[in-house]
Each structure stands twice: as C-alpha cells, then as structure tokens.
Design an enzyme around this catalytic site. Structure first.
Site, mmCIF file in Angstrom:
data_model
loop_
_atom_site.group_PDB
_atom_site.id
_atom_site.type_symbol
_atom_site.label_atom_id
_atom_site.label_comp_id
_atom_site.label_asym_id
_atom_site.label_seq_id
_atom_site.Cartn_x
_atom_site.Cartn_y
_atom_site.Cartn_z
ATOM 1 N N CYS B 105 6.138 -0.049 -20.034
ATOM 2 C CA CYS B 105 6.272 0.674 -18.764
ATOM 3 C C CYS B 105 7.606 1.406 -18.652
ATOM 4 O O CYS B 105 7.765 2.278 -17.795
ATOM 5 C CB CYS B 105 6.112 -0.282 -17.587
ATOM 6 S SG CYS B 105 4.497 -1.067 -17.531
ATOM 7 N N HIS B 238 9.533 2.717 -11.251
ATOM 8 C CA HIS B 238 8.238 2.510 -11.904
ATOM 9 C C HIS B 238 7.299 1.872 -10.881
ATOM 10 O O HIS B 238 7.651 0.883 -10.240
ATOM 11 C CB HIS B 238 8.408 1.619 -13.137
ATOM 12 C CG HIS B 238 7.120 1.057 -13.631
ATOM 13 N ND1 HIS B 238 6.013 1.854 -13.834
ATOM 14 C CD2 HIS B 238 6.739 -0.212 -13.943
ATOM 15 C CE1 HIS B 238 5.016 1.089 -14.255
ATOM 16 N NE2 HIS B 238 5.424 -0.160 -14.326
ATOM 17 N N ASN B 268 -0.775 1.080 -11.184
ATOM 18 C CA ASN B 268 0.326 1.033 -12.148
ATOM 19 C C ASN B 268 -0.103 1.798 -13.392
ATOM 20 O O ASN B 268 -0.955 1.333 -14.145
ATOM 21 C CB ASN B 268 0.639 -0.426 -12.476
ATOM 22 C CG ASN B 268 1.700 -0.586 -13.563
ATOM 23 O OD1 ASN B 268 2.090 0.386 -14.214
ATOM 24 N ND2 ASN B 268 2.157 -1.804 -13.753
#
Lengths: 72, 314
Positions: B105, B238, B268
């Site tokens: 990520c 994020h 996500n």
C-alpha cells in the site's frame, strides 16, 4: 492514582461520558466500544502507563485491562 | 504537472456483499467508513492504468514519447511477466524504460521516492508514476474480515522538472505476519506446499502500527520540509480505513477537514489510493495551484512513507 481510576478516566475522556458510569465490571460492549475502539483504548493505556499490552480476545471489561496493567 | 485516474465500471455496495457474506452495511460502515467500492470485471489493470496515464499526460500537455521513465506501483498486475509498466508503455506508445515497484500500500510513495532519485540524475526528466491495483484478484472473497475492505482502480501523476517535492521519507520493517497476500503458486511438481490463506490481515495489529506511524512520518516530513503543521493545506493519507484517518487526525495538530478522503466510495485501493484521491480532489477544484500537501501511506512489508509537496499542475 490506582490503575482503575486512571483507566476509567481515559475511557471517560475518550467516550465523553461521566466517569461515575464506569465500574470495574463494566464491559466494553456496554460502553459502546467496538473492537477498534478497544484497540484505541489499549493504545491510550499503553501511553499513560508506559507499558506494552498484548491484544487478546480476553479484554472484555475494564477490570480485564486493569489486571493486565497491574501484572505488567 | 498532470494527474489522472480511472476506475472500473462495476460498483459493489455493502448490501451486495452482505448477500453472500455474513456482514452488514452498518457493520462495514461503522468500522471502515466504506459504503461501496469499484471492482474490475472485463477491464484489465493495464487499461485502467493507461487511461489514468493519458489523462495525466493530457493535463501536463506532454506526449508519451517525451517520458523519461514509467514507474508503476502495484501488487496485483495483470501478469507476473511483463510488468504493468511495460504494458502501459506499449499502450501509450512510449519508448522509455518502465518497471513496477512493489511496496504494497506504500508503493506510490516508494515510486515517488524512486522518481526523486531519477530527477537527481537528470533534472529535466519527465517521469510517469502510476499507482494501480486490482485487489479483487488477491482478496479471499469468503473472508468477511478482509473482503469488504478492498477496491480496484488506477491513478497517475506526470512529474516534470522543478522543486515542488519538499521532503520525502520511506521506511521498511520486514514482517509478513500482520498483512500478506499470497503469490500465484504455479504447478511446480517439486514445490512442497505450505498452506497459508490467500490474503490475511491482522486488523488490530495494522491499526496499532498505522496510527502512530502516520503521526511520526507526517510530522517528520513536515519538519524536513522546514515547515510547520500550519503550512499544510491538505493531508492525503492512504485510504485504508476511515477510523485510521480519524485517529491520526486527532493526534496531529492539523484540522480534521484538511484530511481528504474518498474511501467511502472507493474502498482500500492499496497503492492506487493516494493518486486516485489526488485526481478526484484536483478535478473537484479542491487543490488550488501551490497548495502544500502532506502524503502518507503504510502497508504490508511493513512499509511506510510520507512526503510534503507543493501542488503544481498545468
């Protein structure tokens, strides 16, 4: 300050509820804390007491957290 | 210089998930902030990435042939070989070097860090940085604790000469246990099988890691830029979980409304989350020229990254 009072104070501030509502046997579920709220609480307790707490499923009530603190 | 994004057409709502998982809109919303996410059906990740890149190139006003390098941050490319970056290079008609970056990520921040290194070698470079993920390929769709979290999409940024990047830091602390997604196993007759779930995340461990890390990294990135929290116009974290954004915002001395989010409708999207958010904010007019942005990401590795930059698109 005894561990219980300090934990109760942290929860009261975090949840914006009167500290008197928090008893040792009060469960996090009764306080409306979900699992991530409990993680938040553990992080605050770690910071306040300068300890590291292992997260297990056994932390269900205020007393459970107090026991972990007193054992540390 | 330019920013762009592209999303799959198919919208998957929480109610659609509770049709085959023991979960509910209320559970997902209160614990993650996510209401819906996009998931690839017929689209390839290369197509989404190329579309995002074309939009970014158009905004930057340059041709693909002028690019010096293509960096794709991804963990879920269409192929193991070739890289997503090489697929995008072909689709754009570019001729520059191209490669993928895997930092889970945090991949987009790592790719920006690599781009910064490329500018150190050639200050006149033009670098295309893409964050693209089809997380739906990695997710264990029977696991209600993770299947509800992820989404697919691509975001792209075209970087040109200048000094808009004010600070950059990335970290890694190797440990697969908190968060991993298994690789395709192939069919080697010699491999001894070691069974692990396809994708697993210890949400509590990640939360405990992420929140203090964001605070530490964002503070450090601001300090290295020679700035204070007051100088930051927008914070783009994020998009992993709205609760993590809220917890980080509480601990940083920056007003909550400066923390931008789109996880509610995107889920996500791993390495793609920050560039998609950037593009959506830009197109909605929320990022005036010269705005000072703080970016921060965290993810499998465990990896983390943060930077401060001045927003300059044209």
């Amino acid at each position: 300050m005894a561990s219980f009072e300090k934990v109760a104070q942290i929860i009261a501030e975090h949840r914006d509820i009167p500290q008197d509502n928090i008893k040792p046997e009060t469960s996090f579920q009764e306080l409306g804390l979900d699992s991530l709220d409990t993680v938040e609480l553990v992080m605050s307790v770690e910071e306040a007491f300068g300890i590291t707490i292992e997260m297990t499923g056994d932390l269900k009530t205020v007393q459970d957290v107090v026991n972990v603190i007193d054992a540390a | 210089m330019g920013v762009g994004s592209a999303l799959p057409e198919h919208v998957v709502t929480n109610d659609m998930l509770s049709g085959f998982l023991d979960t509910s809109d209320e559970w997902i919303t209160t614990r993650t902030g996510i209401k819906e996410r996009r998931v690839v059906t017929t689209e390839t990740l290369a197509e989404l990435s190329a579309t995002a890149a074309k939009r970014a190139l158009a905004m930057a006003g340059i041709e693909a042939a002028q690019l010096s390098y293509i960096l794709c941050a991804t963990t879920s490319a269409d192929y193991a070989i070739p890289s997503l970056a090489c697929q995008v290079q072909q689709m754009l008609g570019a001729s520059c070097p191209a490669m993928d970056v895997n930092a889970a990520c945090t991949g987009f921040l790592y790719a920006l860090d690599m781009a910064d290194a490329l500018f150190a070698r050639d200050p006149n470079a033009r670098v295309l940085v893409i964050g693209a993920e089809a997380m739906s390929r990695l997710v264990e769709w029977n696991d209600r604790s993770t299947a509800v979290l992820f989404g697919d999409g691509a975001g792209a940024l075209v970087l040109g000469p200048g000094s808009d990047l004010k600070s950059m830091l990335v970290t890694a602390a190797g440990d697969p246990d908190p968060l991993y997604a298994r690789h395709a196993n192939g069919n080697s007759p010699y491999a001894v099988k070691r069974e692990r779930a396809p994708l697993r995340m210890d949400g509590h461990a990640v939360y405990r890691f992420a929140v203090p890390t964001i605070v530490r990294d964002v503070s450090a990135a601001i300090a290295r830029a020679g700035m204070t929290e007051d100088d930051i116009d927008a914070v783009l974290l994020h998009q992993a979980n709205l609760r993590i954004v809220d917890a980080a915002a509480q601990r940083l001395n920056i007003p909550r409304d400066k923390f931008k989010t789109n996880i509610q409708s995107r889920g996500n999207t791993s390495a793609a989350s920050i560039p998609i958010l950037m593009d959506e904010l830009q197109r909605e007019g929320h990022l005036p020229q010269g705005s000072v942005l703080a970016l921060a990401a965290f993810g499998g590795g465990l990896t983390t990254g943060a930077c401060v930059l001045a927003w300059g698109v044209s």
